[in-house]
Design a protein around this motif. Structure first.
Motif, short mmCIF file in Angstrom:
data_model
loop_
_atom_site.label_atom_id
_atom_site.label_comp_id
_atom_site.label_asym_id
_atom_site.label_seq_id
_atom_site.Cartn_x
_atom_site.Cartn_y
_atom_site.Cartn_z
N PHE A 38 17.85 -34.18 -13.54
CA PHE A 38 16.57 -34.68 -13.04
C PHE A 38 16.63 -34.90 -11.52
N ILE A 39 17.74 -35.49 -11.06
CA ILE A 39 17.89 -35.74 -9.62
C ILE A 39 17.91 -34.44 -8.83
N ASP A 40 18.46 -33.39 -9.41
CA ASP A 40 18.42 -32.09 -8.73
C ASP A 40 16.98 -31.64 -8.51
N ALA A 41 16.15 -31.77 -9.54
CA ALA A 41 14.74 -31.40 -9.39
C ALA A 41 14.07 -32.27 -8.33
N PHE A 42 14.41 -33.56 -8.32
CA PHE A 42 13.84 -34.50 -7.35
C PHE A 42 14.25 -34.11 -5.93
N PHE A 43 15.54 -33.82 -5.74
CA PHE A 43 16.02 -33.51 -4.39
C PHE A 43 15.64 -32.09 -3.94
N ASP A 44 15.33 -31.21 -4.88
CA ASP A 44 14.76 -29.92 -4.47
C ASP A 44 13.46 -30.16 -3.71
N LEU A 45 12.67 -31.11 -4.17
CA LEU A 45 11.40 -31.44 -3.53
C LEU A 45 11.61 -32.15 -2.20
N VAL A 46 12.65 -33.00 -2.14
CA VAL A 46 12.98 -33.66 -0.87
C VAL A 46 13.44 -32.62 0.16
N ALA A 47 14.31 -31.71 -0.27
CA ALA A 47 14.83 -30.68 0.64
C ALA A 47 13.71 -29.81 1.19
N GLU A 48 12.66 -29.62 0.41
CA GLU A 48 11.50 -28.83 0.85
C GLU A 48 10.53 -29.67 1.68
N ASN A 49 10.87 -30.94 1.89
CA ASN A 49 10.03 -31.89 2.64
C ASN A 49 8.69 -32.12 1.95
N ARG A 50 8.65 -31.93 0.65
CA ARG A 50 7.44 -32.24 -0.12
C ARG A 50 7.46 -33.70 -0.55
N ILE A 51 8.66 -34.29 -0.63
CA ILE A 51 8.83 -35.73 -0.79
C ILE A 51 9.62 -36.22 0.40
N LYS A 52 9.05 -37.17 1.15
CA LYS A 52 9.79 -37.82 2.24
C LYS A 52 10.34 -39.13 1.68
N LEU A 53 11.67 -39.27 1.69
CA LEU A 53 12.32 -40.41 1.06
C LEU A 53 12.91 -41.32 2.12
N ARG A 54 12.67 -42.62 1.97
CA ARG A 54 13.18 -43.61 2.91
C ARG A 54 13.84 -44.76 2.16
N ILE A 55 15.02 -45.17 2.64
CA ILE A 55 15.75 -46.30 2.07
C ILE A 55 16.02 -47.30 3.19
N MET A 56 15.66 -48.56 2.96
CA MET A 56 15.86 -49.63 3.95
C MET A 56 16.69 -50.74 3.30
N PHE A 57 17.58 -51.37 4.11
CA PHE A 57 18.42 -52.45 3.59
C PHE A 57 18.90 -53.30 4.75
N THR A 58 19.45 -54.46 4.43
CA THR A 58 20.03 -55.34 5.45
C THR A 58 21.51 -55.49 5.21
N GLN A 59 22.24 -55.92 6.23
CA GLN A 59 23.69 -56.14 6.13
C GLN A 59 23.96 -57.64 6.20
N ASN A 60 24.72 -58.13 5.25
CA ASN A 60 24.93 -59.57 5.13
C ASN A 60 25.59 -60.19 6.36
N SER A 61 26.39 -59.41 7.08
CA SER A 61 27.07 -59.96 8.25
C SER A 61 26.12 -60.17 9.43
N ASN A 62 24.89 -59.66 9.34
CA ASN A 62 23.87 -59.90 10.37
C ASN A 62 22.97 -61.04 9.91
N ARG A 63 23.23 -62.25 10.40
CA ARG A 63 22.48 -63.43 9.94
C ARG A 63 21.28 -63.66 10.83
N PRO A 64 20.04 -63.65 10.26
CA PRO A 64 18.84 -63.89 11.07
C PRO A 64 18.84 -65.29 11.66
N LEU A 65 18.28 -65.41 12.86
CA LEU A 65 18.18 -66.70 13.54
C LEU A 65 16.72 -67.09 13.71
N GLY A 66 16.47 -68.37 13.66
CA GLY A 66 15.15 -68.89 14.00
C GLY A 66 14.04 -68.57 13.04
N LEU A 67 14.35 -68.28 11.79
CA LEU A 67 13.29 -67.99 10.82
C LEU A 67 12.54 -69.27 10.46
#
Length: 298
Positions: free
Chosen positions: A70-99
């Motif tokens: 299934f993932i192969d079929a999904f990434f075939d579409l990503v490789a063709e730029n028909r699906i634009k995929l974005r992943i966002m995350f934070t790193q625990n060692s970066n502690r926000p200040l002043g929230l």
């Protein structure tokens, strides 16, 4: 009437990990391509007997190869730029200040807002001469409807920004809605990729059941799916590093153009917590433990 419609499917995973947290993902497609994409993904499901909802947490040794197909079929579409995929995350060692208390209380929606505003490069998706209506489909929204309605208003207000007006992108509040992932194969593919990335970044591939010397079969199966996903990503971008923000390669418009990107979200004001990086913790685990001498009882 708009000349083009864009659809963004959004999902969220693992709010707190050992090293990385707050995983958010999005998959953008052209509305005109939706039927064709859904047909391709449904065909992959049917060919592999995948009738139930696909989720990263469901991967097992018996279903590993089916999920990879299934993932192969999904990434075939990503490789063709028909699906634009974005992943966002934070790193625990970066502690926000002043929230503020409000920012802490609304972190879930504030991070979703950042994903939608920046991760896809909508400010570069075209010009003001071509309108592009953006629909946002969100999976698994918390029950607090008051916060959700405030979030919808906040996201819709992006339409008034100079950047969005210059690109022709606009987000009607009526086009921001929560959906059932069971009915959307695109969201299910996103869930698998999002799960795979948080799994590897937090070293879950090394986990063993308590008292056991070997990893569980399910963990081994998930690692195999992750490795296949990485191979598909690196076929698009050789030497892709999953733990850092993807390079813009000197052109901010690549945030829109590129089919696959990661974004390590770093707060504007933050402090690096000493000794909390993945490398620091790994060093401590490898360091020889002090021995305790046995007192002389004579």
């Amino acid at each position: 009437m708009p000349d083009r419609n864009l659809l963004i499917y959004c999902d969220e995973s693992l709010s707190k990990g050992a090293f990385f947290s707050n995983f958010y993902g999005g998959a953008l497609i052209e509305a005109s391509d939706r039927e064709s994409i859904e047909h391709a993904l449904d065909a992959a499901r049917q060919a592999n007997g995948l009738n139930a909802e696909l989720k990263w947490t469901k991967i097992s040794a018996g279903y590993k190869d089916k999920y990879i197909a299934f993932i192969d079929a999904f990434f075939d579409l990503v490789a063709e730029n028909r699906i634009k995929l974005r992943i966002m995350f934070t790193q625990n060692s970066n502690r926000p200040l002043g929230l503020t208390d409000d920012q802490i209380d609304n972190a879930y929606f504030l991070l979703y807002y950042q994903l939608i505003k920046h991760a896809f490069g909508l400010a570069y998706c075209g010009t003001s001469r071509t309108n592009k209506r953006v629909s946002i489909y969100l999976d698994d929204i918390p029950d607090n409807r008051e916060k959700y309605e405030r979030f919808r208003e906040f996201v819709a207000s992006l339409s008034n920004s100079a950047e969005f007006q210059a690109s022709g992108a606009y987000i009607p509040i009526s086009e921001i809605t929560d959906v059932d992932s069971k009915k959307h194969d695109i969201l299910q593919g996103l869930d698998i990729v999002l799960g795979a990335i948080q799994f590897r970044l937090n070293n879950m591939h090394l986990e063993k059941p308590p008292g056991q010397w070997r990893r569980a079969k399910r963990t081994v199966a998930k690692e195999a799916v992750y490795k296949h996903i990485l191979r598909r990503i690196q076929a698009i971008y050789p030497n892709f590093n999953i733990g850092v923000s993807t390079s813009r390669q000197g052109d901010p418009r690549n945030v829109w153009r590129q089919p696959y990107r990661h974004w390590l979200f770093v707060p504007k004001d933050f402090a690096v917590v000493p000794g909390q990086s993945k490398k620091d913790i790994a060093k401590r685990r490898k360091a020889p433990q002090p021995t305790t001498s046995t007192p002389n009882m004579n």
